[in-house]
Design an enzyme around this catalytic site. Structure first.
Site, PDB file in Angstrom:
ATOM      1  CG  ASN A 186     -61.035 -97.819 -35.182  1.00 37.89           C
ATOM      2  OD1 ASN A 186     -61.977 -98.241 -34.521  1.00 37.89           O
ATOM      3  ND2 ASN A 186     -60.434 -96.687 -34.920  1.00 37.89           N
ATOM      4  N   GLY A 244     -60.600-104.450 -45.310  1.00 38.48           N
ATOM      5  CA  GLY A 244     -61.573-103.356 -45.415  1.00 38.48           C
ATOM      6  C   GLY A 244     -62.973-103.927 -45.356  1.00 38.48           C
ATOM      7  CB  VAL A 245     -65.512-104.362 -43.131  1.00 37.33           C
ATOM      8  CG1 VAL A 245     -64.785-105.668 -42.983  1.00 37.33           C
ATOM      9  CG2 VAL A 245     -65.175-103.398 -42.000  1.00 37.33           C
ATOM     10  NE  ARG A 293     -54.532-105.720 -37.025  1.00 39.17           N
ATOM     11  CZ  ARG A 293     -53.220-105.519 -37.048  1.00 39.17           C
ATOM     12  NH1 ARG A 293     -52.449-106.231 -37.837  1.00 39.17           N
ATOM     13  NH2 ARG A 293     -52.670-104.597 -36.295  1.00 39.17           N
ATOM     14  CB  ILE A 300     -67.216 -91.324 -47.385  1.00 44.44           C
ATOM     15  CG1 ILE A 300     -67.061 -92.838 -47.188  1.00 44.44           C
ATOM     16  CG2 ILE A 300     -66.302 -90.860 -48.511  1.00 44.44           C
ATOM     17  CD1 ILE A 300     -67.566 -93.672 -48.376  1.00 44.44           C
ATOM     18  CD  GLU A 349     -69.018-101.477 -51.109  1.00 50.96           C
ATOM     19  OE1 GLU A 349     -67.812-101.732 -51.017  1.00 50.96           O
ATOM     20  OE2 GLU A 349     -69.535-101.035 -52.128  1.00 50.96           O
TER      21      GLU A 349
HETATM   22 MO1  MOS Z   1     -69.535 -98.007 -52.413  1.00 50.35          MO
HETATM   23  S1  MOS Z   1     -71.124 -98.430 -53.632  1.00 50.35           S
HETATM   24  O1  MOS Z   1     -68.344 -98.553 -53.413  1.00 50.35           O
HETATM   25  O2  MOS Z   1     -69.466 -96.348 -52.089  1.00 50.35           O
END
Ligand code: MOS
Length: 761
Positions: A652, A723-724, A649, A485, A726
């Site tokens: 990228n 995962g990062v 970890r 996305i 938010e």
């Molecule tokens: Mo995010 S609000 O989970 O796209």
């Protein structure tokens, strides 16, 4: 326990990763890296990456929705005669003639989540300004637009809408988290605060507008859709159309951002599908920038009261968090502001309650860091005010109240390094030079303010399915119906394949964003990367195992007769550990007439609270922010941001860093600029455009320094990748208002900060 501790904090060797290296700063383990290009970058910069609204088909018609110009009342009559007479108009569709549009059955969790549950045109009641009441279809977009404007609507029972800004817990009241006796603890504590914090209604405002292109072929529907969740969208559209899921294919290859606003299905999408079915022609709907403000979700306004107490030494004694969030008239979306209040700090007595205030406004939805982001504005603002009341340094105050156990569930954290984040951030920012006296630090005409706030975000996984295929031409292909996305998932997947196969990027192909691929996780909640790791590793192992089997069983293979376990796979080469003989996989396939060798990986998610006996998995971090207040110009700006993230970890480095930087920019918008403002008479958002809804631009950009700690979290997946995304937005706004207070002595508890607030200083 000691051994477990050692294991969980052991940094795994990552030197073989081209772009990520491990290191230390001030004795704390950190990652550094060098930039690598996204594998999809050439497509994007040459304009060959096709987005939904770029899709065009023979015979395609354009649809433009007609919107209600009241916010509270009933549609009496639609006069479509003038519009229908226009040359090039295919038809004007509405409740009377669009055909069936069904509701989605609840109960499948995220798999069938729709925030605006009412399908388009279901009844004649108008519950928010801009609600779709009809849709014009024409041969060109321009004609459709003119026809939509020519539709005349009249209304009954028109009343003043309720768009009141004062939010109380009016409906869906709930206790979110409770332990101990907050009232008793608060009453007897020597130091206490009791304040109300307000966050604004914000709009995602992705660059790419929501859009849909729908085409039916017999009873089969193909949809190009701006979605972060193709698999969910397929399930929802199938139900809304009343057809089996197998008949619907949803495709979304590239997204011009989503931020949560494209996670769930909005009304334009089933509308396009229904029109295409009826007209037997491809139909395109592109939502306008104005409609983005009313018809496709927003972050709701929140009003949050925090009562907090501490003993004289600064140990927290109690925390009450009582909040209400805006909701639409019909739907039950609640911004989960109390999500982290019960867990971030070490406090024995906690009570978190919630409710919604229904307004004649569109349905809110998840927006980057839903819940925690506005929640942390309140909590971290309160932490700053509490530190001040205690005459303690706000960094020390947070470190003193750190907890290695999630007290809301009793589960120990798998890997929590908030203290190191704060220590390293303080060091990099130069916090020790801070003079706490208000207005005491200056640079030329600007008075400097330094503020800090912590941040946290859940690290959970969703179900994932992946295929890995070795091809005769020497390429390896990985496919899953998850999404890129804008976050870099194509490159992340390629990076995982490079790690698993040793093949270079130009021999790796990644396919995403199509429900004809194995069902993958939605791209939301910063969960996609973490969710994809286990299934990807499994699929790659399975495919490689099959290659090893073929290499040892086919007669012409140089490895014939050896055991598969004695074969290693590196850089595309199958190699015997015993005899050192080897063969490239594509040669093996060619010589043995194999077209494809594939593996399938499937992993279960764990979304939701930590299971019994399992650790709590979360990411942590902090922001140190310097603002400059120029009283002569009445200008406030963010000058400098130092962010430290404990996100497990990092797969990228470059793209993870981009995610955090982008989130910090969004945090500056939240703290200083963004707010959808409604006209109380008509219930219309008056600033529904980019001129009046202010977002940060280049001129507003400070220097942003992002550091990742290096603590892989193996409780999340094999690679330790949480995962990062938010988390980078959480905590920015309260760090800004803390800095504004330090510079001006004005405590802004309702964001965005306005110049009018600061003129009081
Ligand atoms: Mo995010 S609000 O989970 O796209």
């Amino acid at each position: 326990m000691a051994e477990q501790q050692d294991q969980k904090d052991q940094p795994i060797k990552i030197n073989q990763w081209a772009q990520v290296t491990e290191g230390t700063e001030n004795g704390i383990k950190v990652l550094t890296g060098k930039p690598i290009a996204r594998i999809d970058a050439p497509l994007k910069v040459t304009g060959r990456a096709k987005y939904t609204s770029d899709m065009h088909f023979e015979g395609l018609v354009h649809a433009v929705p007609v919107q209600a110009t009241i916010a509270n009342g009933r549609l009496k009559k639609l006069d479509t005669s003038a519009a229908e007479k226009m040359k090039g108009v295919v038809g004007i569709f509405h409740r009377g003639n669009i055909g069936p549009l069904y509701r989605v059955a609840p109960g499948e969790g995220m798999a069938s989540k729709v925030d605006e549950t009412r399908p388009p045109f279901e009844d004649d009641i108008i519950r928010y300004y801009g609600q779709f009441i009809a849709v014009a279809v024409a041969e060109t977009f321009e004609i459709a637009q003119a026809a939509a404007a020519a539709v005349k609507a009249t209304y009954d029972d028109v009343k003043t809408p309720n768009v009141s800004l004062d939010l109380k817990q009016e409906d869906l009241k709930k206790t979110e988290s409770h332990r101990g006796d907050t009232k008793a603890a608060f009453d007897k504590a020597p130091v206490k605060i009791d304040h109300t914090y307000v966050t604004p209604m914000e709009v995602h405002n992705t660059m790419e507008l929501h859009s849909t292109v729908a085409l039916w072929d017999g009873d089969k529907l193909t949809m190009f859709e701006t979605t972060q969740a193709a698999v969910t969208h397929q399930n929802i559209i199938a139900q809304m159309m009343g057809v089996p899921k197998e008949n619907v294919r949803v495709i979304s290859k590239f997204l011009g951002s989503g931020f949560g606003g494209k996670l769930w299905c909005w009304n334009h999408s089933p509308m396009a599908a229904a029109l295409s079915r009826q007209l037997k022609r491809p139909v395109k709907i592109v939502v306008t920038r104005q409609m983005e403000f009313t018809n496709v979700g927003h972050r709701p306004r929140t009003q949050q009261t925090i009562r907090m107490s501490a003993d004289a030494k600064g140990h927290l004694q109690s925390l009450e968090h009582e909040y209400a969030t805006q909701a639409s008239i019909l739907d039950d979306y609640k911004e989960n502001c109390g999500e982290v209040s019960g867990s971030l700090y070490n406090v024995a007595a906690v009570n978190v309650t919630s409710g919604v205030a229904r307004r004649h406004q569109g349905t809110p939805t998840s927006m980057r860091g839903p819940g925690a982001v506005p929640g942390l504005f309140a909590l971290e603002s309160a932490m700053d005010e509490m530190a001040l009341a205690l005459k303690m340094d706000p960094v020390e105050f947070r470190i003193l109240n750190d907890s290695q156990v999630d007290l809301s569930s009793g589960a120990a954290y798998s890997s929590r390094h908030l203290v190191e984040c704060l220590q390293l951030g303080a060091k990099k920012f130069g916090w020790s030079k801070r003079d706490p006296k208000i207005g005491s630090m200056k640079d030329g005409d600007e008075i400097l303010g330094w503020g800090v706030a912590a941040c946290t975000w859940q690290a959970r996984r969703l179900d994932a399915n992946v295929t890995v295929e070795f091809h005769l031409d020497g390429r390896v292909k990985i496919a899953s119906a998850t999404h890129d996305i804008g976050t870099g998932m194509y490159t992340v997947m390629a990076e995982l394949m490079r790690e698993e196969t040793g093949l270079p990027f130009d021999r790796i192909e990644v396919e995403l964003g199509d429900t004809s691929l194995p069902p993958g996780p939605l791209a939301g909640g910063s969960m996609a990367t973490g969710s994809m790791v286990p299934a990807t590793v499994q699929a790659a192992h399975e495919a490689i195992q099959r290659l090893k089997k073929a290499a040892t069983s086919f007669h012409s293979s140089p490895l014939h007769g050896e055991k598969p376990d004695d074969i290693e796979f590196a850089a595309g080469l199958l190699k015997s550990k015993k005899t050192r003989k080897s063969i490239a996989f594509e040669k093996l396939m060619k010589e043995n007439n194999m077209g494809i060798v594939s593996g399938y990986g499937s992993s279960k998610g764990n979304f939701g609270p930590a299971e019994k006996g399992k650790p709590a998995t979360k990411s942590f971090g902090c922001h140190f922010i310097e603002i400059g207040w120029n009283p002569l110009l009445a200008r406030v700006r963010v000058r400098r941001v130092v962010t430290v993230i404990d996100g497990g970890r990092i797969i990228n480095y470059q793209q993870a860093k981009n995610q955090i930087e982008g989130a910090v920019v969004m945090g500056i918008g939240m703290g200083l600029f963004e707010e959808a403002v409604y006209d109380a008479r008509f219930g219309d958002p008056v600033n529904k455009n980019f001129a009046d809804y202010v977002v940060p631009v280049h001129a507003d950009m400070p220097s942003i320094d992002v550091t990742f700690l290096d603590y892989p979290d193996k409780a999340v997946n094999e690679y330790g990748a949480r995962g990062v995304g938010e988390i980078g937005l959480a905590g920015v706004a309260p760090a800004i208002t803390a800095a504004v207070y330090h510079a001006t002595g004005v405590r802004v508890r309702e964001i965005p900060v306005k110049i009018e607030d600061l003129l009081k200083s």
